[in-house]
Design a protein around this motif. Structure first.
Motif, PDB file in Angstrom:
ATOM      1  N   GLY A 138       0.820  -1.201   0.000  1.00 51.66           N
ATOM      2  CA  GLY A 138       0.000   0.000   0.000  1.00 51.66           C
ATOM      3  C   GLY A 138       0.855   1.252   0.000  1.00 51.66           C
ATOM      4  N   GLY A 139       0.203   2.356   0.295  1.00 41.90           N
ATOM      5  CA  GLY A 139       0.871   3.643   0.339  1.00 41.90           C
ATOM      6  C   GLY A 139       0.225   4.489   1.406  1.00 41.90           C
ATOM      7  N   PRO A 140       0.624   5.761   1.484  1.00 40.54           N
ATOM      8  CA  PRO A 140       0.077   6.639   2.515  1.00 40.54           C
ATOM      9  C   PRO A 140      -1.452   6.733   2.493  1.00 40.54           C
ATOM     10  CG  PRO A 140       1.929   7.686   1.423  1.00 40.54           C
ATOM     11  CD  PRO A 140       1.635   6.427   0.663  1.00 40.54           C
ATOM     12  N   ARG A 141      -2.045   6.734   1.315  1.00 41.28           N
ATOM     13  CA  ARG A 141      -3.509   6.844   1.243  1.00 41.28           C
ATOM     14  C   ARG A 141      -4.200   5.607   1.812  1.00 41.28           C
ATOM     15  NH1 ARG A 141      -5.612  11.008  -2.300  1.00 41.28           N
ATOM     16  NH2 ARG A 141      -3.868  12.153  -3.180  1.00 41.28           N
ATOM     17  N   GLN A 142      -3.646   4.440   1.555  1.00 41.74           N
ATOM     18  CA  GLN A 142      -4.244   3.210   2.083  1.00 41.74           C
ATOM     19  C   GLN A 142      -4.123   3.169   3.607  1.00 41.74           C
ATOM     20  OE1 GLN A 142      -2.179   3.262  -0.615  1.00 41.74           O
ATOM     21  NE2 GLN A 142      -3.674   2.753  -2.183  1.00 41.74           N
ATOM     22  N   VAL A 143      -2.973   3.595   4.116  1.00 44.23           N
ATOM     23  CA  VAL A 143      -2.797   3.655   5.563  1.00 44.23           C
ATOM     24  C   VAL A 143      -3.758   4.684   6.146  1.00 44.23           C
ATOM     25  CG1 VAL A 143      -1.196   4.265   7.428  1.00 44.23           C
ATOM     26  CG2 VAL A 143      -0.408   2.860   5.502  1.00 44.23           C
ATOM     27  N   GLY A 144      -3.881   5.836   5.493  1.00 39.31           N
ATOM     28  CA  GLY A 144      -4.809   6.868   5.950  1.00 39.31           C
ATOM     29  C   GLY A 144      -6.242   6.375   5.989  1.00 39.31           C
ATOM     30  N   ARG A 145      -6.626   5.612   4.980  1.00 39.48           N
ATOM     31  CA  ARG A 145      -7.995   5.055   4.946  1.00 39.48           C
ATOM     32  C   ARG A 145      -8.212   4.090   6.113  1.00 39.48           C
ATOM     33  NH1 ARG A 145     -13.145   5.833   3.704  1.00 39.48           N
ATOM     34  NH2 ARG A 145     -14.152   3.980   2.919  1.00 39.48           N
ATOM     35  N   ALA A 146      -7.237   3.213   6.348  1.00 38.67           N
ATOM     36  CA  ALA A 146      -7.353   2.272   7.474  1.00 38.67           C
ATOM     37  C   ALA A 146      -7.435   3.030   8.796  1.00 38.67           C
ATOM     38  CB  ALA A 146      -6.172   1.305   7.478  1.00 38.67           C
ATOM     39  N   MET A 147      -6.647   4.089   8.930  1.00 37.71           N
ATOM     40  CA  MET A 147      -6.680   4.875  10.165  1.00 37.71           C
ATOM     41  C   MET A 147      -8.000   5.622  10.309  1.00 37.71           C
ATOM     42  SD  MET A 147      -4.015   4.264  11.950  1.00 37.71           S
ATOM     43  CE  MET A 147      -4.151   5.606  13.139  1.00 37.71           C
ATOM     44  N   ALA A 148      -8.528   6.146   9.200  1.00 34.58           N
ATOM     45  CA  ALA A 148      -9.791   6.877   9.258  1.00 34.58           C
ATOM     46  C   ALA A 148     -10.933   5.969   9.702  1.00 34.58           C
ATOM     47  CB  ALA A 148     -10.103   7.496   7.899  1.00 34.58           C
ATOM     48  N   LEU A 149     -10.913   4.726   9.246  1.00 34.70           N
ATOM     49  CA  LEU A 149     -11.994   3.804   9.578  1.00 34.70           C
ATOM     50  C   LEU A 149     -11.810   3.112  10.920  1.00 34.70           C
ATOM     51  CD1 LEU A 149     -12.595   2.163   6.092  1.00 34.70           C
ATOM     52  CD2 LEU A 149     -14.027   3.859   7.253  1.00 34.70           C
ATOM     53  N   TYR A 150     -10.570   2.796  11.287  1.00 35.91           N
ATOM     54  CA  TYR A 150     -10.334   1.944  12.451  1.00 35.91           C
ATOM     55  C   TYR A 150      -9.337   2.513  13.458  1.00 35.91           C
ATOM     56  CZ  TYR A 150     -12.360  -1.157   9.005  1.00 35.91           C
ATOM     57  OH  TYR A 150     -13.180  -1.704   8.052  1.00 35.91           O
ATOM     58  N   GLY A 151      -8.768   3.656  13.192  1.00 40.33           N
ATOM     59  CA  GLY A 151      -7.685   4.189  14.010  1.00 40.33           C
ATOM     60  C   GLY A 151      -8.054   4.602  15.416  1.00 40.33           C
ATOM     61  N   GLY A 152      -9.331   4.766  15.703  1.00 42.78           N
ATOM     62  CA  GLY A 152      -9.741   5.134  17.053  1.00 42.78           C
ATOM     63  C   GLY A 152      -9.434   4.068  18.080  1.00 42.78           C
ATOM     64  N   ALA A 153      -9.089   2.858  17.622  1.00 43.87           N
ATOM     65  CA  ALA A 153      -8.790   1.744  18.527  1.00 43.87           C
ATOM     66  C   ALA A 153      -7.341   1.770  19.019  1.00 43.87           C
ATOM     67  CB  ALA A 153      -9.072   0.412  17.822  1.00 43.87           C
ATOM     68  N   VAL A 154      -6.519   2.672  18.472  1.00 43.17           N
ATOM     69  CA  VAL A 154      -5.098   2.742  18.828  1.00 43.17           C
ATOM     70  C   VAL A 154      -4.705   4.205  19.064  1.00 43.17           C
ATOM     71  CG1 VAL A 154      -4.482   0.623  17.575  1.00 43.17           C
ATOM     72  CG2 VAL A 154      -4.415   2.838  16.384  1.00 43.17           C
ATOM     73  N   ALA A 155      -3.428   4.441  19.339  1.00 42.04           N
ATOM     74  CA  ALA A 155      -2.923   5.804  19.567  1.00 42.04           C
ATOM     75  C   ALA A 155      -2.780   6.511  18.216  1.00 42.04           C
ATOM     76  CB  ALA A 155      -1.592   5.750  20.309  1.00 42.04           C
ATOM     77  N   TRP A 156      -3.910   6.911  17.634  1.00 43.48           N
ATOM     78  CA  TRP A 156      -3.971   7.477  16.283  1.00 43.48           C
ATOM     79  C   TRP A 156      -3.105   8.723  16.115  1.00 43.48           C
ATOM     80  CZ3 TRP A 156      -5.637  12.402  16.545  1.00 43.48           C
ATOM     81  CH2 TRP A 156      -6.449  12.751  17.637  1.00 43.48           C
ATOM     82  N   TRP A 157      -2.889   9.480  17.191  1.00 41.96           N
ATOM     83  CA  TRP A 157      -2.121  10.725  17.097  1.00 41.96           C
ATOM     84  C   TRP A 157      -0.649  10.463  16.782  1.00 41.96           C
ATOM     85  CZ3 TRP A 157      -4.427   8.721  21.387  1.00 41.96           C
ATOM     86  CH2 TRP A 157      -3.587   8.193  22.367  1.00 41.96           C
ATOM     87  N   ARG A 158      -0.208   9.211  16.888  1.00 47.75           N
ATOM     88  CA  ARG A 158       1.179   8.872  16.567  1.00 47.75           C
ATOM     89  C   ARG A 158       1.389   8.607  15.079  1.00 47.75           C
ATOM     90  NH1 ARG A 158       1.722   4.779  21.594  1.00 47.75           N
ATOM     91  NH2 ARG A 158       1.511   6.336  23.234  1.00 47.75           N
ATOM     92  N   VAL A 159       0.334   8.681  14.284  1.00 48.14           N
ATOM     93  CA  VAL A 159       0.436   8.528  12.824  1.00 48.14           C
ATOM     94  C   VAL A 159       0.108   9.885  12.225  1.00 48.14           C
ATOM     95  CG1 VAL A 159      -0.358   7.273  10.804  1.00 48.14           C
ATOM     96  CG2 VAL A 159      -0.284   6.126  13.032  1.00 48.14           C
ATOM     97  N   VAL A 160       1.080  10.442  11.484  1.00 47.39           N
ATOM     98  CA  VAL A 160       0.990  11.844  11.106  1.00 47.39           C
ATOM     99  C   VAL A 160       1.349  12.074   9.645  1.00 47.39           C
ATOM    100  CG1 VAL A 160       1.531  12.571  13.464  1.00 47.39           C
ATOM    101  CG2 VAL A 160       3.377  12.314  11.806  1.00 47.39           C
ATOM    102  N   ARG A 161       1.074  13.283   9.206  1.00 43.21           N
ATOM    103  CA  ARG A 161       1.499  13.721   7.876  1.00 43.21           C
ATOM    104  C   ARG A 161       3.004  13.954   7.899  1.00 43.21           C
ATOM    105  NH1 ARG A 161      -3.006  18.315   6.455  1.00 43.21           N
ATOM    106  NH2 ARG A 161      -4.746  16.871   6.224  1.00 43.21           N
ATOM    107  N   ALA A 162       3.627  13.788   6.761  1.00 45.23           N
ATOM    108  CA  ALA A 162       5.084  13.937   6.670  1.00 45.23           C
ATOM    109  C   ALA A 162       5.563  15.339   7.019  1.00 45.23           C
ATOM    110  CB  ALA A 162       5.558  13.545   5.278  1.00 45.23           C
TER     111      ALA A 162
END
Length: 144
Positions: A59-83
């Motif tokens: 995948g790429g940044p967009r695929q990771v972003g999509r996974a985080m948008a849908l499911y990221g509330g279950a983890v420390a989402w603030w640790r995944v950021v824009r470059a």
């Protein structure tokens, strides 16, 4: 970068506006792998969307972003950021609280910046997947 040990089920996200997807009792395999990597990021450190895609070798940044948008509330989402270190729009205050609590390195925003919110100091905060929260020189990251 390395592989990630598979985790079992996660609780549903707490924040309906970011990450809740109540129709699924299990996460898709790619999303589960993304969340596994997020759980490895030490407090006070961050990875970019692209870093996680590179770690997974898929995948790429967009695929990771999509996974985080849908499911990221279950983890420390603030640790995944824009470059570029800008904070997630709509979640700036919640993220800033977490960054300050964890001692994540920040840069002061210029007076001209909208909202005067700090950015992440990506040189100091970015985690390369190595052990612990040490910086590139093996020293613990200083608090902000």
């Amino acid at each position: 970068m390395g592989g990630v040990e598979e985790l079992s089920h996660r609780e549903q996200p707490e924040h309906p506006e970011y990450g809740e997807h109540p129709d699924h009792s299990e996460y898709p395999e790619y999303a589960e792998r993304v969340l596994d990597v997020v759980e490895l990021i030490p407090p006070g450190r961050v990875m970019t969307y692209g870093d996680i895609a590179e770690w997974l070798e898929e995948g790429g940044p967009r695929q990771v972003g999509r996974a985080m948008a849908l499911y990221g509330g279950a983890v420390a989402w603030w640790r995944v950021v824009r470059a570029d270190g800008t904070l997630l729009p709509g979640h700036e205050q919640e993220a800033m609280t977490a960054y300050r609590s964890e001692g994540t390195p920040l840069r002061q925003a210029p007076v001209s910046a909208e909202g005067h919110l700090p950015r992440l100091d990506m040189k100091r905060a970015r985690w390369d997947g190595g052990s612990g929260g040490d910086d590139a020189h093996g020293e613990p990251s200083p608090p902000v």
